[in-house]
Scaffold this motif. Sequence first.
Motif, PDB file in Angstrom:
ATOM      1  N   HIS A 172      40.416  44.302  40.658  1.00 35.92           N
ATOM      2  CA  HIS A 172      41.218  43.140  39.587  1.00 35.92           C
ATOM      3  C   HIS A 172      41.664  44.090  38.573  1.00 35.92           C
ATOM      4  O   HIS A 172      42.961  44.164  38.049  1.00 35.92           O
ATOM      5  CB  HIS A 172      40.285  42.273  39.065  1.00 35.92           C
ATOM      6  CG  HIS A 172      41.104  41.359  38.172  1.00 35.92           C
ATOM      7  ND1 HIS A 172      41.344  41.469  36.866  1.00 35.92           N
ATOM      8  CD2 HIS A 172      41.293  39.960  38.163  1.00 35.92           C
ATOM      9  CE1 HIS A 172      41.994  40.483  36.309  1.00 35.92           C
ATOM     10  NE2 HIS A 172      41.716  39.398  36.957  1.00 35.92           N
ATOM     11  N   SER A 232      39.323  37.222  40.191  1.00 35.16           N
ATOM     12  CA  SER A 232      40.608  36.988  41.199  1.00 35.16           C
ATOM     13  C   SER A 232      41.779  36.684  40.660  1.00 35.16           C
ATOM     14  O   SER A 232      41.924  35.967  39.349  1.00 35.16           O
ATOM     15  CB  SER A 232      40.229  35.742  42.224  1.00 35.16           C
ATOM     16  OG  SER A 232      39.134  36.136  42.718  1.00 35.16           O
ATOM     17  N   ARG A 233      42.838  37.498  41.030  1.00 36.66           N
ATOM     18  CA  ARG A 233      44.351  37.158  40.624  1.00 36.66           C
ATOM     19  C   ARG A 233      44.715  35.953  40.985  1.00 36.66           C
ATOM     20  O   ARG A 233      45.455  35.050  40.695  1.00 36.66           O
ATOM     21  CB  ARG A 233      45.027  38.054  40.861  1.00 36.66           C
ATOM     22  CG  ARG A 233      45.064  39.491  40.168  1.00 36.66           C
ATOM     23  CD  ARG A 233      45.276  39.771  38.729  1.00 36.66           C
ATOM     24  NE  ARG A 233      45.057  40.848  38.159  1.00 36.66           N
ATOM     25  CZ  ARG A 233      45.425  41.214  37.212  1.00 36.66           C
ATOM     26  NH1 ARG A 233      46.066  40.490  36.328  1.00 36.66           N
ATOM     27  NH2 ARG A 233      44.741  42.445  36.659  1.00 36.66           N
ATOM     28  N   GLY A 238      46.201  42.062  42.602  1.00 33.85           N
ATOM     29  CA  GLY A 238      44.710  42.122  42.599  1.00 33.85           C
ATOM     30  C   GLY A 238      44.050  41.293  43.546  1.00 33.85           C
ATOM     31  O   GLY A 238      44.725  41.025  44.639  1.00 33.85           O
TER      32      GLY A 238
END
Length: 225
Positions: A106, A150-151, A180
């Motif tokens: 990330h 998390s993206r 990411g």
Amino acid sequence: MSTIRLTMAQALVRYLAAQRVELDGEEVPLFAGVWAIFGHGNVAGLGEALQQAGDSLPTWRAHNEQGMAHAAIAYAKAHFRRRMMAVSSSIGPGATNLVTAAALAHVNRLPLLLLPGDVFVSRAPDPVLQQLEAPQDGTLSINDCLRPVSRYFDRIVHPAQLLTALPRALAVLTDPAQCGPATLALPQDVQTMAWDYPADWFRPRLWRIAAPPPEPDALERAARA
């Protein structure tokens, strides 16, 4: 419309295997393979689908979830974010072992597709071996700890949701600015549910990952600094 009846796990694997990328003037698979440690949550659905896929989407085994996620990150970094790998874990401590690696990906904007097993949508049986759930909230599972790192995060509770969730995840994984980890939590029973997927959805797609140059003024300011 022509359709193909597949389980959700089979459809996911076939879609990933169809993704391509241009690298040094040559088309190659976008995903080099899937790292996996199989257990409750990913063996009966995703594990079977990966076995059927064979060399079209190779499976790599490991002994620690964090280690295999870091290996996937290193692969993406070595390929300058133009190729990547996916990682699958079981439903409990296996999923929590992914958090540190996801945080690394990330903050460094490196592509990493996480496919942790999740609790039964039907809630029967519940719990299963090593399942980690939140007893005060039936909508939460241990995979929700991956949300902050998390993206893109989604939980697939119906096979049809792949049609939107996978393209959204791939859009994040291939975007230099938004890149990411993308996490798709996969409930055990939904992995094995069959659905009629549009055949066109599995056609190979070529991704061209942009690398825009820096602005001249920004370079000049950096040089002066």
